[in-house]
Design a protein around this motif. Structure first.
Motif, short mmCIF file in Angstrom:
data_model
loop_
_atom_site.label_atom_id
_atom_site.label_comp_id
_atom_site.label_asym_id
_atom_site.label_seq_id
_atom_site.Cartn_x
_atom_site.Cartn_y
_atom_site.Cartn_z
N LYS A 101 -0.55 4.44 0.23
CA LYS A 101 -1.52 4.47 -0.62
C LYS A 101 -3.55 3.98 0.01
N ARG B 119 1.04 -1.34 0.46
CA ARG B 119 -0.26 -0.30 0.16
C ARG B 119 0.58 1.16 -0.11
N ASP C 213 1.88 -3.08 -7.89
CA ASP C 213 2.57 -3.00 -6.33
C ASP C 213 3.08 -4.47 -5.74
N ARG D 87 -2.48 -1.19 -5.79
CA ARG D 87 -2.46 -1.86 -7.37
C ARG D 87 -1.76 -3.50 -7.18
N ASN E 19 -5.94 3.43 -8.99
CA ASN E 19 -5.23 4.48 -8.54
C ASN E 19 -4.85 5.13 -7.03
N GLY E 20 -5.18 3.58 -5.71
CA GLY E 20 -4.78 3.79 -4.77
C GLY E 20 -5.73 4.12 -3.95
N VAL E 21 -7.13 4.40 -5.16
CA VAL E 21 -8.31 5.16 -4.30
C VAL E 21 -9.51 4.29 -3.59
#
Length: 167
Positions: A27, A24, A34, A31, A133-135
């Motif tokens: 974030k 993470r 990641d 993703r 997008n991490g969100v």
């Protein structure tokens, strides 16, 4: 997320959850890119994953570990959740995975995981949201740890003792 990790009993699932947390970074969610395949490789047989399309509100199978292949064969990767499971199983899985995506939250369950015919398979399962997008969640990394002989017959998913951990 430490509360989730502290509750996980399976060493393999704990390692997957710890890697997810580390991936993470700063974030809300990692993703897919990641995640390290080298770190996850020892636990690959436990893993499963879905992509989520917010336009169609459909989940599509992606990551297919050996446990999933043992039960579903090649009928997972690229296949819609609706086409993988019969309607009652689909509705329950869709509901739980939608909660994971929409909240977003990670989940853990321990106890009965599946019924194959008349045989109950018990163990532990986690589901961790992912976001390009991490969100905004658009995927789920899941893992299930259980011991079971290879069985054939209709599969019924069981979500028993589910715990939710908001991010």
């Amino acid at each position: 997320m430490q509360g989730l990790i502290d509750r996980i009993e399976s060493p393999g699932l704990r390692a997957v959850a710890e890697h997810w947390r580390e991936a993470r970074g700063g974030k809300l969610m990692p993703r897919w890119a990641d995640l390290s395949s080298a770190i996850l490789a020892p636990y690959f047989k436990l893993l499963w994953g879905y992509q989520y399309d917010p336009k169609t509100e459909e989940f599509t199978g992606g990551l297919t570990g050996e446990h999933v292949k043992d039960w579903l064969g090649t009928k997972f990767s690229g296949v819609r959740l609706l086409d993988i499971h019969p309607p009652p199983v689909f509705r329950e899985a869709q509901s739980l995975m939608t909660k994971c995506i929409s909240t977003p939250s990670a989940s853990r369950s321990r106890g009965r995981l599946f019924m194959v015919g008349d045989h109950t398979v018990s163990g532990e399962r986690i589901a961790l949201p992912l976001a390009a997008n991490g969100v905004t969640a658009d995927g789920i990394l899941g893992a299930s740890d259980y011991q079971s002989p290879v069985l054939s017959g209709p599969i019924t998913l069981i979500h028993e003792n589910v715990e939710w951990y908001p991010l």
